[in-house]
Design an enzyme around this catalytic site. Structure first.
Site, PDB file in Angstrom:
ATOM      1  N   PHE A  35       0.853  -0.780   0.044  1.00 56.15           N
ATOM      2  CA  PHE A  35      -0.010  -0.099  -0.227  1.00 56.15           C
ATOM      3  C   PHE A  35       0.742   1.054   0.406  1.00 56.15           C
ATOM      4  O   PHE A  35       0.448   2.474  -0.867  1.00 56.15           O
ATOM      5  CB  PHE A  35      -0.573   0.074   0.973  1.00 56.15           C
ATOM      6  N   ASP A  36       1.952   1.300   0.994  1.00 56.62           N
ATOM      7  CA  ASP A  36       2.961   2.249   0.949  1.00 56.62           C
ATOM      8  C   ASP A  36       3.491   2.819  -0.314  1.00 56.62           C
ATOM      9  O   ASP A  36       3.416   3.947  -0.747  1.00 56.62           O
ATOM     10  CB  ASP A  36       3.304   2.171   1.951  1.00 56.62           C
ATOM     11  N   LEU A  84       0.221  -5.473 -13.713  1.00 51.67           N
ATOM     12  CA  LEU A  84      -1.585  -3.887 -13.734  1.00 51.67           C
ATOM     13  C   LEU A  84      -1.385  -2.692 -12.989  1.00 51.67           C
ATOM     14  O   LEU A  84      -0.536  -3.179 -12.051  1.00 51.67           O
ATOM     15  CB  LEU A  84      -2.074  -5.749 -13.067  1.00 51.67           C
ATOM     16  N   GLU A 113     -10.675 -13.393 -10.620  1.00 54.09           N
ATOM     17  CA  GLU A 113      -9.917 -14.035 -10.627  1.00 54.09           C
ATOM     18  C   GLU A 113      -9.204 -13.473  -9.055  1.00 54.09           C
ATOM     19  O   GLU A 113      -9.223 -12.436  -8.817  1.00 54.09           O
ATOM     20  CB  GLU A 113      -8.579 -14.289 -11.450  1.00 54.09           C
ATOM     21  N   LYS A 115      -6.248 -12.878  -6.780  1.00 53.37           N
ATOM     22  CA  LYS A 115      -4.419 -12.142  -6.759  1.00 53.37           C
ATOM     23  C   LYS A 115      -3.978 -12.730  -5.770  1.00 53.37           C
ATOM     24  O   LYS A 115      -3.403 -12.939  -5.298  1.00 53.37           O
ATOM     25  CB  LYS A 115      -4.735 -10.864  -6.825  1.00 53.37           C
ATOM     26  N   ASP A 117      -0.735 -14.226  -4.228  1.00 53.45           N
ATOM     27  CA  ASP A 117       1.117 -13.449  -3.735  1.00 53.45           C
ATOM     28  C   ASP A 117       2.064 -14.665  -3.935  1.00 53.45           C
ATOM     29  O   ASP A 117       2.368 -15.171  -2.880  1.00 53.45           O
ATOM     30  CB  ASP A 117       0.193 -13.215  -2.369  1.00 53.45           C
ATOM     31  N   GLU A 173       1.027 -18.299 -11.473  1.00 52.50           N
ATOM     32  CA  GLU A 173       1.784 -17.781  -9.821  1.00 52.50           C
ATOM     33  C   GLU A 173       2.378 -19.177  -9.331  1.00 52.50           C
ATOM     34  O   GLU A 173       1.468 -19.891  -9.194  1.00 52.50           O
ATOM     35  CB  GLU A 173       0.817 -16.665  -9.257  1.00 52.50           C
ATOM     36  N   TYR A 225      -3.099 -18.583 -15.398  1.00 54.25           N
ATOM     37  CA  TYR A 225      -4.697 -17.636 -15.750  1.00 54.25           C
ATOM     38  C   TYR A 225      -4.706 -16.973 -16.925  1.00 54.25           C
ATOM     39  O   TYR A 225      -5.420 -16.259 -17.362  1.00 54.25           O
ATOM     40  CB  TYR A 225      -4.646 -17.317 -14.196  1.00 54.25           C
ATOM     41  N   LYS A 288     -10.515  -9.028 -15.620  1.00 52.33           N
ATOM     42  CA  LYS A 288     -10.282  -8.901 -16.915  1.00 52.33           C
ATOM     43  C   LYS A 288     -11.447  -8.675 -17.254  1.00 52.33           C
ATOM     44  O   LYS A 288     -12.444  -9.591 -17.135  1.00 52.33           O
ATOM     45  CB  LYS A 288      -9.578  -9.962 -16.725  1.00 52.33           C
ATOM     46  N   LYS A 312      -6.511  -4.199  -5.119  1.00 50.41           N
ATOM     47  CA  LYS A 312      -5.495  -5.176  -3.837  1.00 50.41           C
ATOM     48  C   LYS A 312      -5.888  -5.203  -2.366  1.00 50.41           C
ATOM     49  O   LYS A 312      -6.450  -3.669  -1.709  1.00 50.41           O
ATOM     50  CB  LYS A 312      -3.944  -4.669  -3.914  1.00 50.41           C
ATOM     51  N   CYS A 406      24.527  -9.133  26.801  1.00 50.69           N
ATOM     52  CA  CYS A 406      23.860 -10.018  25.707  1.00 50.69           C
ATOM     53  C   CYS A 406      22.483  -9.881  27.688  1.00 50.69           C
ATOM     54  O   CYS A 406      23.552 -10.172  28.919  1.00 50.69           O
ATOM     55  CB  CYS A 406      24.922 -11.155  26.205  1.00 50.69           C
ATOM     56  N   CYS A 409      23.865 -13.257  30.095  1.00 55.74           N
ATOM     57  CA  CYS A 409      25.520 -13.584  30.128  1.00 55.74           C
ATOM     58  C   CYS A 409      25.924 -11.800  30.807  1.00 55.74           C
ATOM     59  O   CYS A 409      27.605 -11.754  31.796  1.00 55.74           O
ATOM     60  CB  CYS A 409      26.685 -14.857  29.901  1.00 55.74           C
ATOM     61  N   CYS A 424      26.675 -12.541  20.408  1.00 56.41           N
ATOM     62  CA  CYS A 424      27.399 -12.844  21.682  1.00 56.41           C
ATOM     63  C   CYS A 424      28.350 -13.407  22.077  1.00 56.41           C
ATOM     64  O   CYS A 424      27.552 -15.246  21.553  1.00 56.41           O
ATOM     65  CB  CYS A 424      26.322 -13.245  23.388  1.00 56.41           C
ATOM     66  N   CYS A 430      27.669 -18.841  27.690  1.00 56.94           N
ATOM     67  CA  CYS A 430      26.195 -18.189  27.695  1.00 56.94           C
ATOM     68  C   CYS A 430      25.129 -19.372  27.996  1.00 56.94           C
ATOM     69  O   CYS A 430      24.904 -20.647  26.845  1.00 56.94           O
ATOM     70  CB  CYS A 430      26.276 -17.591  26.868  1.00 56.94           C
TER      71      CYS A 430
END
Length: 671
Positions: A35-36, A84, A113, A115, A117, A173, A225, A288, A312, A406, A409, A424, A430
């Site tokens: 998104f960003d 796309l 369809e 999507k 990932d 995919e 697809y 589509k 999305k 650490c 220890c 460490c 440890c």
């Protein structure tokens, strides 16, 4: 903004987004949410439209994204693999529908369809046979990963059923189911390797591996697809999907034919909720136009088809309170910060903890005590802290800094140059390192010692019976003392001692993996064992000899050199040898196929298209040839593949060593 500021902003966005593209496509380790990324891309597109004089050729708005991995043959796509256009809101879909109607009228259908990932893949078939599998790459050319893709059981190697096309390309995919991802990722964590953030990254990393045998061990899947052909006999996308399904391709049963945009929006609404019940990840819906003729009429932009769009889903996020940051010490000394959160329900589960990865991540987030943080499940699997809600930061809160010592220890932590993780160094005293190292040694994938579990190791350590791996093989002298301990009955003690005794028969590669050398996982241990034959050869190998072994790179080689340079490790190995553990592979009687290479020496370097380096090595040895571990005047042939190291090339040229390729090797054999 002034023109100077606008140009500076465009340059800054181009550099940032190109780096994110590299992290996503090449490293398979995204550092920003989808998104960003899309919001920043839209900001850049708007600025470029307003000021085309500042448009750069390397702008991510001008290409699909991703680069070419150099370890695979590059293949140009016959039909470009375009990306796309993305949207996160319904109004954009309504606008898309109106644009389509203006061009082709009201008489059309949509195909909706899921999507997936995963990793986009193009498969080419000739006369029914799978000829080639190529990644998306930069959209115009990609990597030939045919050998790896052929290990995926749901992709047919041959189309047995009658189809009207002698040549076609089908796209889909490649992905990994969530359960498989969780299992394999846990193995990476157990080996102190960085876990993948989500199944998509794991699938991408797997398909780019050089060893197809290792790829075959990882359960990948694939949905197809879209069909491409010079003379496509089908009139619609939906019709082609049903046809290729009858040919034996795996097609999603969840696709739907829709007659209007309202049905599309309803489909999206349904799957925004149902997606969490799937065994695999989806991150949206693809829409589509169904008719191929109408697709051609709508055409393409430079980057995307005008007849398709993707909606999305926003990754589910929730706010919760960071209660404290704690630190976990692994068996190799790696110290991982963990965010302890006020319990919150997210994507179907209650989340209490989230990894903070390393010191860099703590600094990036700029965490303060009691912060309200936004948590997201990456790929719906791993909880991660995305950002801090600064509006809710408490007045006077203290900034959180990564620790210097650490937590177990107190030893001062070290950080290897070029690495993000702190360690460490006190591996002798440890507690979690010692216990973790012994627990790893007894584990199923290592020595698989029956009758001993993780809790037993903790108890034996706490009571002072074991402090190092070799102490396991001296436990029998403490048998009477063990019988006095709670929950240690005679039968369980006998089973434990018998299991320890039987483990002495485990092969060299299991023992080597069990030692817990940093970066030496199960597969690497096997490669090392079969390459060097015994522990003496391995311990005495220099850097150049180590990287001659298949899949052994700089990082692993340096880790091995560091491990064997420590005298206490050498002494521990000697104790284990004295106890009767296997530190050399069992040599099998070799029956030569021929003596055509008898008396000739060979060295293999680089990447090969038809065979792995191990397969070529076996072929050479089966025909009487001898393998050398480095280039010298004693070498008769250097079998050179793609991406051979420049130092080897230079040395071989200087010594006038004959260099042959894979085909010429078989010519020597008369094949």
């Amino acid at each position: 903004m002034s023109l100077f500021e606008i140009k500076d902003k465009i340059d800054s966005l181009v550099a940032e987004l190109n780096q994110h593209n590299y992290n996503y496509y090449q490293l398979a380790m995204p550092t920003i949410s989808d998104f960003d990324f899309d919001q920043k891309l839209k900001e850049l597109e708007k600025l470029e439209q307003q000021h085309p004089e500042f448009l750069r050729k390397d702008s991510p708005t001008q290409k699909v994204g991703g680069e070419i991995t150099k370890t695979f043959k590059t293949v140009k796509h016959k039909w470009p693999m375009l990306s796309l256009g993305n949207t996160y809101n319904e109004q954009d879909l309504i606008d898309f529908d109106q644009r389509v109607r203006k061009i082709i009228g009201d008489d059309f259908e949509y195909v909706c369809e899921l999507k997936f990932d995963g990793l986009s893949m193009s498969l080419t078939y000739e006369n029914g046979d799978l000829l080639r599998a190529v990644t998306r790459g930069d959209g115009t050319k990609g990597d030939d990963v045919t050998t790896n893709v052929k290990t995926i059981r749901t992709i047919p190697h041959k189309i047995e059923k009658n189809n009207p096309l002698s040549s076609f390309e089908i796209r889909g995919e490649i992905f990994m189911h969530k359960a498989a991802f969780e299992k394999l990722n846990q193995e990476r964590i157990d080996n102190e390797e960085a876990p993948f953030a989500n199944p998509r990254n794991f699938a991408s990393g797997t398909i780019k591996m050089q060893n197809s045998a290792e790829v075959s061990r990882r359960p990948l899947d694939c949905y197809l697809y879209f069909l491409y052909a010079e003379h496509n006999p089908f009139k619609t996308h939906w019709e082609s999907l049903q046809a290729v399904k009858s040919w034996g391709f795996k097609i999603s049963e969840e696709s739907k034919l829709c007659t209007n945009i309202n049905q599309v929006l309803e489909f999206i609404k349904v799957w925004d909720q149902k997606r969490f019940g799937l065994t695999y990840d989806i991150d949206g819906i693809v829409i589509k136009v169904n008719s191929y003729a109408q697709q051609q009429e709508l055409g393409f932009t430079a980057k995307s088809p005008r007849w398709a769009i993707s909606y999305k889903f926003k990754a589910e996020e929730v706010e919760t309170v960071l209660e404290k940051v704690t630190y976990q010490v692994g068996r190799t000394g790696a110290v991982t910060p963990v965010a302890n959160l006020k319990p919150v329900f997210l994507a179907g589960t209650t989340v209490k903890r989230a990894t903070l990865h390393n010191a860099n991540e703590i600094e990036r987030l700029d965490l303060y005590e009691g912060d309200t943080v936004v948590v997201e499940k990456g790929g719906e699997i791993i909880p991660k802290v995305m950002r801090v809600n600064l509006d809710k930061r408490q007045t006077g809160a203290k900034k959180i800094y990564y620790i210097n010592n650490c937590p177990e220890c107190g030893t001062e932590l070290v950080r290897v140059e070029g690495e993000a993780v702190h360690y460490c160094p006190n591996d002798e005293s440890c507690r979690p390192q010692i216990i973790g190292r012994i627990q790893h040694f007894i584990s199923r994938k290592a020595m698989n010692i029956d009758g001993v579990g993780d809790e037993t190791i903790e108890t034996l350590y706490s009571r002072g019976f074991i402090h190092k791996i070799s102490d396991l093989y001296q436990l029998s002298v403490h048998e009477s003392e063990l019988k006095q301990m709670e929950r240690f009955g005679e039968k369980s003690i006998n089973n434990m001692l018998m299991g320890i005794q039987q483990s002495k028969q485990m092969p060299f590669e299991k023992v080597l993996f069990g030692l817990g050398i940093r970066y030496v996982g199960e597969t690497v241990a096997k490669k090392l064992a079969y390459h060097f034959k015994n522990i003496d050869n391995l311990m005495n190998a220099n850097f150049d000899q180590l990287i001659e072994a298949e899949e052994i790179g700089e990082r692993i080689a340096n880790s091995l050199l560091s491990y064997f340079s420590d005298q206490k490790h050498v002494e521990e190995i000697k104790r284990l040898i004295d106890e009767g553990l296997q530190f050399e592979i069992e040599e099998k009687e070799v029956i030569l196929q021929s003596e055509k290479l008898l008396g000739k020496t060979f060295l293999i370097s680089g990447v090969f298209e038809g065979h792995s380096r191990d397969e070529l090595k076996t072929i050479i040895e089966d025909n009487g040839g001898k393998m050398l571990s480095s280039i010298s005047s004693k070498l008769d042939y250097l079998v050179a593949g793609d991406n051979m190291g420049p130092s080897k090339l230079e040395k071989a040229t200087k010594l006038n060593i004959p260099m042959i390729n894979e085909q010429q090797l078989f010519e020597l054999l008369g094949q």
